[in-house]
Design an enzyme around this catalytic site. Structure first.
Site, PDB file in Angstrom:
ATOM      1  N   ASP A 292       0.844  -1.188   0.000  1.00  0.00           N
ATOM      2  CA  ASP A 292       0.000   0.000   0.000  1.00  0.00           C
ATOM      3  C   ASP A 292       0.884   1.244   0.000  1.00  0.00           C
ATOM      4  O   ASP A 292       1.836   1.344   0.791  1.00  0.00           O
ATOM      5  CB  ASP A 292      -0.907  -0.004   1.232  1.00  0.00           C
ATOM      6  CG  ASP A 292      -1.955   1.088   1.177  1.00  0.00           C
ATOM      7  OD1 ASP A 292      -2.980   0.867   0.502  1.00  0.00           O
ATOM      8  OD2 ASP A 292      -1.765   2.147   1.804  1.00  0.00           O
ATOM      9  N   ILE A 293       0.587   2.210  -0.894  1.00  0.00           N
ATOM     10  CA  ILE A 293       1.343   3.456  -0.946  1.00  0.00           C
ATOM     11  C   ILE A 293       0.975   4.304   0.267  1.00  0.00           C
ATOM     12  O   ILE A 293      -0.196   4.591   0.495  1.00  0.00           O
ATOM     13  CB  ILE A 293       1.060   4.222  -2.246  1.00  0.00           C
ATOM     14  CG1 ILE A 293       1.416   3.360  -3.468  1.00  0.00           C
ATOM     15  CG2 ILE A 293       1.843   5.534  -2.281  1.00  0.00           C
ATOM     16  CD1 ILE A 293       1.092   4.005  -4.795  1.00  0.00           C
TER      17      ILE A 293
ATOM     18  N   GLU B 104      -4.786   2.465  -4.189  1.00  0.00           N
ATOM     19  CA  GLU B 104      -3.326   2.565  -4.138  1.00  0.00           C
ATOM     20  C   GLU B 104      -2.688   1.294  -3.602  1.00  0.00           C
ATOM     21  O   GLU B 104      -1.544   1.302  -3.156  1.00  0.00           O
ATOM     22  CB  GLU B 104      -2.899   3.752  -3.272  1.00  0.00           C
ATOM     23  CG  GLU B 104      -3.232   3.636  -1.804  1.00  0.00           C
ATOM     24  CD  GLU B 104      -4.614   4.169  -1.439  1.00  0.00           C
ATOM     25  OE1 GLU B 104      -4.803   4.542  -0.286  1.00  0.00           O
ATOM     26  OE2 GLU B 104      -5.499   4.204  -2.321  1.00  0.00           O
TER      27      GLU B 104
END
Length: 258
Positions: free
Chosen positions: A95-96, A138
């Site tokens: 996950d960003i 994301e």
């Protein structure tokens, strides 16, 4: 702000709808089409069109990676393989970090560019046999068949460092840096689990990585699911002798070396 060019890694994986020439395909399958006058390569063309549509249905249009549907199909197949072979397999969820801040500060076009560039970086960190997907928003996912527990953290850490080190150009004079958090879980060997359970276990580790401060890797220790020789015999329909039983056949005392 000028619109960033599409990522070469993304565009190279996508099928252009114009190339499929759907109007021609529709004419070929129309009931009024004279089969005798149809071009000789009509069957081949229709097959290529079907293949192109299938490819579109399995790809994320922004990044060119596998989409969630394809990813879940791969997870199911990998669970089946590990249950039968007992080999290792690792699932990573990535996950960003603070991605909303990127969108709020630089705009959604910049956010799209970040997603494309992170996808490109991730693609350079995995093997051809691995499945890399955009899981949603994301978040990305990687299925790594044959990944031993001793190497899992090393692989995930290399991915994390590669993203952290990258400068992502979101405008002609603007670059941003992002980090990712990674959670991972190994498939249950010799056990037919479920896709949702495997994903949930990896997701729990991702939550722990986020809670610990982000930009880090958290991988669940490989669970013990050892299968005895007798259980393997039941799995494969082969009767294995009990452990410690060297040879069930009677021996001739004169054959003894003593």
């Amino acid at each position: 702000m000028p619109t960033p060019a599409a990522s070469p890694a993304a565009s190279s994986h996508l099928v252009d709808l114009h190339d499929l020439r759907l109007d021609e395909a529709r004419a070929l399958v129309s009931p009024v089409t004279n089969k005798a006058t149809a071009p000789p390569n009509a069957t081949r063309y229709l097959q290529s069109m079907i293949d192109g549509l299938c490819e579109l249905s399995l790809r994320d249009p922004l990044t060119g990676l596998a989409n969630r549907r394809h990813f879940l199909n791969v997870v199911e197949c990998e669970i089946d393989r590990v249950a039968r072979s007992g080999e290792s397999a690792l699932l990573l969820l990535l996950d960003i970090d603070h991605f909303k801040h990127v969108n709020d500060t630089h705009g959604h076009l910049a956010g799209d560019r970040v997603l494309q560039e992170v996808a490109r970086i991730l693609a350079t960190c995995v093997r051809p046999m691995d499945t890399l997907a955009r899981y949603g928003g994301e978040e990305f996912a990687v299925v790594l068949p044959g990944c031993q527990a001793a190497f899992g953290h090393t692989v995930a850490e290399r991915i994390r460092q590669s993203v952290e080190a990258a400068s992502i150009r979101v405008a002609s004079s603007k670059e941003v840096h992002v980090t990712i958090s990674i959670g991972g879980a190994f498939a249950l060997q010799w056990i037919r689990s479920t896709a949702s359970l495997w994903v949930d276990r990896a997701d729990l580790q991702l939550y722990k990585a986020k809670a610990a401060g982000r930009n880090r890797v958290h991988i669940e220790e490989q669970p013990s699911s050892t299968v005895t020789a007798e259980e393997k015999g039941l799995l494969f329909g082969t009767l294995y002798p009990p452990s410690g039983w060297d040879d069930p056949s009677p021996q001739n005392p004169t054959d003894s070396a003593f």
